[in-house]
Design a protein around this motif. Sequence first.
Motif, PDB file in Angstrom:
ATOM      1  N   TYR A  51       9.820   6.001   9.656  1.00  0.00           N
ATOM      2  CA  TYR A  51       9.843   5.113   8.504  1.00  0.00           C
ATOM      3  C   TYR A  51       9.891   5.844   7.167  1.00  0.00           C
ATOM      4  O   TYR A  51      10.532   5.394   6.217  1.00  0.00           O
ATOM      5  N   ARG A  52       9.229   6.962   7.091  1.00  0.00           N
ATOM      6  CA  ARG A  52       9.183   7.674   5.812  1.00  0.00           C
ATOM      7  C   ARG A  52      10.515   8.321   5.452  1.00  0.00           C
ATOM      8  O   ARG A  52      10.685   8.796   4.336  1.00  0.00           O
ATOM      9  N   ASP A  53      11.415   8.344   6.395  1.00  0.00           N
ATOM     10  CA  ASP A  53      12.742   8.896   6.089  1.00  0.00           C
ATOM     11  C   ASP A  53      13.597   7.898   5.321  1.00  0.00           C
ATOM     12  O   ASP A  53      14.660   8.255   4.804  1.00  0.00           O
ATOM     13  N   ALA A  54      13.164   6.645   5.264  1.00  0.00           N
ATOM     14  CA  ALA A  54      13.943   5.635   4.542  1.00  0.00           C
ATOM     15  C   ALA A  54      13.941   5.960   3.049  1.00  0.00           C
ATOM     16  O   ALA A  54      12.893   6.165   2.448  1.00  0.00           O
ATOM     17  N   PRO A  55      15.124   6.033   2.406  1.00  0.00           N
ATOM     18  CA  PRO A  55      15.181   6.365   0.977  1.00  0.00           C
ATOM     19  C   PRO A  55      14.668   5.222   0.111  1.00  0.00           C
ATOM     20  O   PRO A  55      14.658   4.065   0.538  1.00  0.00           O
ATOM     21  N   GLN A  56      14.253   5.530  -1.098  1.00  0.00           N
ATOM     22  CA  GLN A  56      13.730   4.522  -2.020  1.00  0.00           C
ATOM     23  C   GLN A  56      14.743   4.128  -3.095  1.00  0.00           C
ATOM     24  O   GLN A  56      14.537   3.158  -3.804  1.00  0.00           O
ATOM     25  N   ARG A  73       0.817  -1.207   0.000  1.00  0.00           N
ATOM     26  CA  ARG A  73       0.000   0.000   0.000  1.00  0.00           C
ATOM     27  C   ARG A  73       0.852   1.259   0.000  1.00  0.00           C
ATOM     28  O   ARG A  73       0.321   2.361  -0.078  1.00  0.00           O
ATOM     29  N   THR A  74       2.158   1.097   0.080  1.00  0.00           N
ATOM     30  CA  THR A  74       3.052   2.248   0.103  1.00  0.00           C
ATOM     31  C   THR A  74       3.590   2.527  -1.293  1.00  0.00           C
ATOM     32  O   THR A  74       3.257   1.837  -2.258  1.00  0.00           O
ATOM     33  N   ARG A  75       4.448   3.498  -1.375  1.00  0.00           N
ATOM     34  CA  ARG A  75       5.085   3.842  -2.658  1.00  0.00           C
ATOM     35  C   ARG A  75       6.222   2.881  -3.006  1.00  0.00           C
ATOM     36  O   ARG A  75       6.812   2.990  -4.075  1.00  0.00           O
ATOM     37  N   PHE A  76       6.508   1.945  -2.106  1.00  0.00           N
ATOM     38  CA  PHE A  76       7.606   1.011  -2.345  1.00  0.00           C
ATOM     39  C   PHE A  76       7.130  -0.412  -2.026  1.00  0.00           C
ATOM     40  O   PHE A  76       7.393  -0.947  -0.947  1.00  0.00           O
TER      41      PHE A  76
END
Length: 506
Positions: free
Chosen positions: A353-358, A325-328
């Motif tokens: 968690y959103r600080d984790a790079p993609q 459900r996320t962008r990754f």
Amino acid sequence: MGLKCADCHNEKSWKDTDFDHGETKFPLLGKHVDVKCATCHKDARYKETPKACVACHRKDDDQKGHKGFFGDKCESCHGAKSWKTIAFNHDVDTKYALEGKHRTTGCKDCHTGPLYKAKLAVDCLSCHKKDDKHKTMLGPKCDGCHTPQNWKTLASKAVVGGARSAEGRVFDHSTSSFPLQGGHVDLECKDCHKTLLYKDAPKDCWGCHKADDDKSHKGTLGKACVNCHTERVWKNTLGRFDHDKLKFPLRNAHANPKISLVVDGSVARTGCKACHANPSSLRNTPTDCYSCHKKDDKHEGTLNTRCDSCHSDKSWKVAAFDHNRTRFPLTGLHVLGGARNVTCKGCHTTLRYRDAPQECVACHKKDDRHKLKFGVRCEDCHNVRSWDLWSFDHDRRTSYKLEGGHRVKATCETCHRRPAPANRATDPVGTVCVSCHRNDDRHDGQFGARCDQCHGVDNWAKVIQPGSRKGASQAFHQLDRGPSGRRSTDAGAVSRSYAFETGGMK
């Protein structure tokens, strides 16, 4: 009368007539049988004689009758046998059946105007307004208390849910818009009806119980007290209030009657008060998770305030999270517990968690054997199934197709030797042979930059036979000699002339 004289006259005597009135549209009945023809047929005009009663009996109606008030339909009441005998059934012929004293009342007592022009109202107040001691305060439905047998006699039949006045009279309150129930049954009329304006008594709880509300909710929950309170006991709301009908139904942990609010390690409030601290502001209680659970947010607000995206009301601890459900979305070796036993902490080094790079390079920089020579878009060659499995189609994705030794022997780093600049996949590499093979040029540039005129991609040391490059070979040997016929030593001139003949630089 037409030409059929024989219908009435005969050959014996013209004046003697024998006419059967029963064959006409107006058969003679009752007293009409004895009436002479000339009484109705004036001036011997038979066919034009009117059939309506009032045509002959207008005089009777004007002098002795209703003077036209009851219209022209005499037959509605009178008959042919006797004019004075009335045959009108008010119960059957109208929508208003006569009861009690209405049955002995004369027609003119109620019908004071033209019968068909002035339509008589059927409500009590239209006739009894002068008898109304309530001055119309109780409306036009007098029959709620009075009866047609006697206006002064009130309905005295004891009824369930009735209200007894100080005079002992009983009114069936269940027929009103406010039936008496619970504690209301034992009240006296004056407890709610402060004046004789009975209908002005409020029907809503708030009208009588505002003083009770001022002690608790102070008007913040509106005036629909019945949503929580009952007629039996005002203070008891058990069984009446249903939290599930609100915008925030109680489920799982929230439905636990022993729910408690813990502040600084100690229980501050329990039950309803765990969420509703002030009874005068129940409706202002926020319904979002974050308002109550902000103290539990270990993500420091980085995941917005939609706690229910991950947490549930069963337990604050997250049992499972759908990363798709996320962008990754997690695929391949990224799947939790896969071949490499990936865990959340493997990528999310903090609870933000959103600080984790993609980007791949953010996690796989240590795995980059190319030392950034091919930029940071690892996914251009590698995939999530296996880091060691890679695929890059040089022929389709670039303008330089690999052939011969370029495809078999050369590695990526053979040509791409320096780190890629920012926002570039690789460091720019020329497409002419001399870009990579300048150090292999034993001719020191005397034959120009078109190495492919003599050398092939399969084997650099193997020179192409002059026959396969006939035009180029002749041009070279011709230009190798100057105007004097001697071999030129000007390598630049040779290179430029050679390139011109072979389609190179101009």
